[in-house]
Scaffold this active site. Structure first.
Site, PDB file in Angstrom:
ATOM      1  CG  ASP A  13      26.124 -16.426   5.161  1.00 36.94           C
ATOM      2  OD1 ASP A  13      26.698 -15.744   4.413  1.00 36.94           O
ATOM      3  OD2 ASP A  13      26.533 -17.005   6.208  1.00 36.94           O
ATOM      4  CG  HIS A  60      31.282 -20.585   9.050  1.00 35.07           C
ATOM      5  ND1 HIS A  60      30.917 -19.254   9.346  1.00 35.07           N
ATOM      6  CD2 HIS A  60      32.744 -20.936   9.410  1.00 35.07           C
ATOM      7  CE1 HIS A  60      32.154 -18.626   9.523  1.00 35.07           C
ATOM      8  NE2 HIS A  60      33.118 -19.733   9.647  1.00 35.07           N
ATOM      9  CG  HIS A  97      25.625 -14.920  14.297  1.00 31.04           C
ATOM     10  ND1 HIS A  97      26.687 -14.667  15.437  1.00 31.04           N
ATOM     11  CD2 HIS A  97      26.168 -14.927  13.155  1.00 31.04           C
ATOM     12  CE1 HIS A  97      27.739 -14.552  14.667  1.00 31.04           C
ATOM     13  NE2 HIS A  97      27.508 -14.793  13.380  1.00 31.04           N
TER      14      HIS A  97
HETATM   15  N1  CMC Z   1      16.231 -22.053  12.009  1.00 31.80           N
HETATM   16  C1  CMC Z   1      15.404 -22.700  12.889  1.00 31.80           C
HETATM   17  N2  CMC Z   1      15.650 -22.864  14.089  1.00 31.80           N
HETATM   18  C2  CMC Z   1      16.931 -22.177  14.558  1.00 31.80           C
HETATM   19  C3  CMC Z   1      17.916 -21.647  13.640  1.00 31.80           C
HETATM   20  C4  CMC Z   1      17.578 -21.544  12.421  1.00 31.80           C
HETATM   21  N3  CMC Z   1      18.360 -20.951  11.497  1.00 31.80           N
HETATM   22  N4  CMC Z   1      19.133 -21.461  14.201  1.00 31.80           N
HETATM   23  C5  CMC Z   1      18.941 -21.698  15.477  1.00 31.80           C
HETATM   24  N5  CMC Z   1      17.653 -22.494  15.769  1.00 31.80           N
HETATM   25  C6  CMC Z   1      17.172 -23.001  16.891  1.00 31.80           C
HETATM   26  C7  CMC Z   1      17.718 -24.336  17.410  1.00 31.80           C
HETATM   27  O1  CMC Z   1      17.109 -25.184  16.613  1.00 31.80           O
HETATM   28  C8  CMC Z   1      17.680 -24.307  18.763  1.00 31.80           C
HETATM   29  O2  CMC Z   1      16.616 -24.488  19.169  1.00 31.80           O
HETATM   30  P1  CMC Z   1      16.306 -25.332  20.564  1.00 31.80           P
HETATM   31  O3  CMC Z   1      16.890 -24.559  21.641  1.00 31.80           O
HETATM   32  O4  CMC Z   1      14.821 -25.653  20.656  1.00 31.80           O
HETATM   33  O5  CMC Z   1      16.945 -26.331  20.564  1.00 31.80           O
HETATM   34  C9  CMC Z   1      18.049 -22.699  19.147  1.00 31.80           C
HETATM   35  O6  CMC Z   1      17.496 -21.847  18.036  1.00 31.80           O
HETATM   36  C10 CMC Z   1      19.505 -22.264  19.537  1.00 31.80           C
HETATM   37  O7  CMC Z   1      20.299 -22.955  18.146  1.00 31.80           O
HETATM   38  P2  CMC Z   1      21.721 -23.590  18.245  1.00 31.80           P
HETATM   39  O8  CMC Z   1      21.951 -24.441  17.183  1.00 31.80           O
HETATM   40  O9  CMC Z   1      21.860 -23.971  19.629  1.00 31.80           O
HETATM   41  O10 CMC Z   1      22.730 -22.000  18.043  1.00 31.80           O
HETATM   42  P3  CMC Z   1      24.197 -22.091  17.744  1.00 31.80           P
HETATM   43  O11 CMC Z   1      24.603 -20.844  18.213  1.00 31.80           O
HETATM   44  O12 CMC Z   1      24.742 -23.436  18.044  1.00 31.80           O
HETATM   45  O13 CMC Z   1      23.968 -21.932  16.206  1.00 31.80           O
HETATM   46  C11 CMC Z   1      23.947 -21.117  13.764  1.00 31.80           C
HETATM   47  C12 CMC Z   1      24.351 -20.943  15.420  1.00 31.80           C
HETATM   48  C13 CMC Z   1      24.195 -20.048  12.980  1.00 31.80           C
HETATM   49  C14 CMC Z   1      24.766 -22.438  13.432  1.00 31.80           C
HETATM   50  C15 CMC Z   1      22.410 -21.455  13.805  1.00 31.80           C
HETATM   51  O14 CMC Z   1      21.590 -20.450  14.042  1.00 31.80           O
HETATM   52  C16 CMC Z   1      22.076 -21.960  12.503  1.00 31.80           C
HETATM   53  O15 CMC Z   1      22.118 -23.172  11.965  1.00 31.80           O
HETATM   54  N6  CMC Z   1      21.620 -20.941  11.442  1.00 31.80           N
HETATM   55  C17 CMC Z   1      21.269 -21.373  10.240  1.00 31.80           C
HETATM   56  C18 CMC Z   1      22.716 -21.761   9.338  1.00 31.80           C
HETATM   57  C19 CMC Z   1      23.217 -20.087   9.135  1.00 31.80           C
HETATM   58  O16 CMC Z   1      22.365 -19.025   8.793  1.00 31.80           O
HETATM   59  N7  CMC Z   1      24.629 -19.883   9.389  1.00 31.80           N
HETATM   60  C20 CMC Z   1      25.509 -18.685   9.195  1.00 31.80           C
HETATM   61  C21 CMC Z   1      25.892 -18.045  10.113  1.00 31.80           C
HETATM   62  S1  CMC Z   1      26.317 -16.226   9.937  1.00 31.80           S
HETATM   63  C22 CMC Z   1      27.762 -16.537   8.880  1.00 31.80           C
HETATM   64  C23 CMC Z   1      28.833 -17.063   9.856  1.00 31.80           C
HETATM   65  O17 CMC Z   1      29.099 -18.111   9.868  1.00 31.80           O
HETATM   66  O18 CMC Z   1      29.587 -16.069   9.962  1.00 31.80           O
END
Ligand code: CMC
Length: 437
Positions: free
Chosen positions: A375, A280, A319
């Site tokens: 971010d 986050h 995201h």
């Molecule tokens: N790098 C590589 N792969 C990714 C990433 C990433 N940053 N984000 C998602 N994926 C992949 C993930 O491994 C999954 O792949 P598969 O379908 O093969 O298992 C697919 O994309 C879907 O990801 P998810 O984890 O199910 O998606 P989510 O909606 O649960 O997670 C997230 C959203 C933001 C936590 C995630 O994208 C992430 O960890 N990003 C990196 C951390 C980050 O930048 N966070 C800031 C978010 S914006 C600021 C705020 O929080 O408001």
């Protein structure tokens, strides 16, 4: 997709219903659709027999569950749209001050110039924090994480304002919404100063909200520091972009803890704790640490191999809601170059640009619809401005305080809301006797 919900949501999307048939019993039920949603409680009426408690909707991580009706912030993740109270973020950022945005979030309309001036004076009068807080801060080692200190100081404010527990009183709520917004930069600056072994700098109500913050961080007697107008403006833009983002993890924490009628400072401490995590608001810090580790553009392909193979995440990408470019990231990227005009270029922007270019062309990212989020570029600006990397999540929390506080207030005004209490699907052991020796 979201058009109807957006334009007709508040007025009520044209009715309709879904019909479901329970194949266990053959019974049919009609569940009304309101605002493009069904009430999960309607499923309780679908039972296989008298002992059955009804169907539960199972939704780990709330991927498709609306927990509230809100009128504050609108996001269309497919189209990369973000609006506060209906106003597009692109039109607000750079044209409206953060304090006016806080007013907009609270009242639903932008302030008149008289309201804006009166509001700035009211917030200015609340910038100071009570005496015991610096003593609490002294208890921390300077190398403690600033976000951990920020969370503790916020909770400490709850102890110093016990009257804030009167959460059912609208006037009390309004007073503490204002105080939370005003105190956030002061607490944030204190954590920075502790890290440097420096005494806090007293707030100055004669400066703008962002200029006062910069002065509390870098200024103080004998420092010779003067806030550069371009950096004051950049800080204001960053504050505007971070002010609210509907029902994210930290806002849900604020609403969830607040729903037990805890005081708003404890709820805001919980929200800050949720923001701290690297998935986050802690992602801005994680991005900078990742860029440091990559070191040079030459290492980008090897790093991307690791991401593709699932060993690493590209921090600052992806995201839950945005499945296209985060509109905040676009504005922040532009702001970075305005800041570099004053500070000189942060060379890490070149590595970030190389990562973005590689990601936008890679099947892995295209298929998963992963784009830069808020971010990805913000930390590069913060670092250029002289903030240490550990302070980055705190810099996110300062303006998000307005969103948290307003969402908390909306939750307490909502007569449908009750203490938050999700259900579970119990798949553990059935009743069994404790073995005797
Ligand atoms: N790098 C590589 N792969 C990714 C990433 C990433 N940053 N984000 C998602 N994926 C992949 C993930 O491994 C999954 O792949 P598969 O379908 O093969 O298992 C697919 O994309 C879907 O990801 P998810 O984890 O199910 O998606 P989510 O909606 O649960 O997670 C997230 C959203 C933001 C936590 C995630 O994208 C992430 O960890 N990003 C990196 C951390 C980050 O930048 N966070 C800031 C978010 S914006 C600021 C705020 O929080 O408001």
């Amino acid at each position: 997709m979201s058009d109807n919900r957006e334009t007709e949501g508040a007025a009520g999307l044209a009715g309709g219903a879904i019909q479901v048939k329970d194949t266990r019993t053959g019974a049919e039920a009609e569940i009304p659709i309101e605002h493009g949603a069904i009430r999960a409680a309607a499923l309780l009426g679908i039972r296989s027999g008298p002992e059955d408690e009804g169907i539960v909707s199972y939704d780990p991580a709330f991927k498709n569950t609306a927990n509230c009706i809100s009128r504050i912030t609108y996001i269309d993740g497919d189209r990369g749209i973000l609006r506060y109270r209906g106003y597009p973020i692109e039109e607000l950022a750079g044209n409206t001050s953060y304090l006016d945005i806080a007013w907009l979030l609270i009242h639903g309309e932008l302030p008149t110039s008289a309201e804006s001036a009166a509001w700035a004076a009211e917030v200015g009068a609340e910038l100071g924090v009570p005496d015991p807080l610096p003593r609490i801060l002294d208890g921390f080692n300077p190398d403690g994480h600033p976000m951990a200190m920020f969370i503790a100081l916020l909770a400490g404010l709850g102890a110093l304002h016990p009257e804030s527990k009167q959460v059912t009183d609208p006037a009390t709520r309004a007073a503490h919404v204002r105080r939370l917004i005003a105190a956030a930069p002061t607490l944030a600056a204190m954590t920075y100063r502790r890290g440097k072994g420096l005494d806090p700098v007293a707030p100055r109500a004669d400066l703008s909200f962002p200029a006062n913050f910069l002065n509390m961080v870098f200024g103080g007697e004998g420092s010779g520091y003067e806030v550069h107008p371009a950096l004051e403006q950049a800080m204001d833009v960053l504050f505007v972009l971070h002010a609210d983002h509907e029902q994210n993890c930290s806002t849900s924490a604020m609403r969830g803890v607040g729903s037990s009628h805890a005081d708003p400072y404890s709820s805001a401490a919980a929200a800050s704790a949720a923001l701290y995590g690297p998935l986050h608001g802690g992602a801005n810090e994680a991005v900078l640490r990742m860029l440091d580790e990559i070191g040079t553009r030459r290492n980008v392909p090897a790093f991307m191999d690791e991401v593709r193979s699932g060993k690493r995440r590209l921090m600052g990408f992806g995201h839950r809601v945005y499945k296209s470019y985060d509109p905040r990231a676009r504005i922040i990227k532009k702001t970075a170059y305005e800041v570099f005009e004053v500070t000189g270029k942060n060379p890490k922007i070149d590595i970030a640009l190389a990562l973005e270019q590689a990601a936008l062309e890679e099947d892995y990212f295209i298929q998963r619809r992963l784009y830069p989020n808020v971010d990805f570029y913000s930390g590069i600006i913060y670092e250029a401005m002289g903030f240490p990397v550990g302070l980055f999540p705190v810099l996110f929390a300062v303006p998000r305080m307005s969103g948290w506080a307003v969402q908390w207030n909306e939750m307490l005004e909502d007569r449908e809301q009750k203490i938050a209490r999700p259900k579970q699907l119990y798949l553990g052991q059935p009743k069994r006797p404790v073995p005797t020796a």
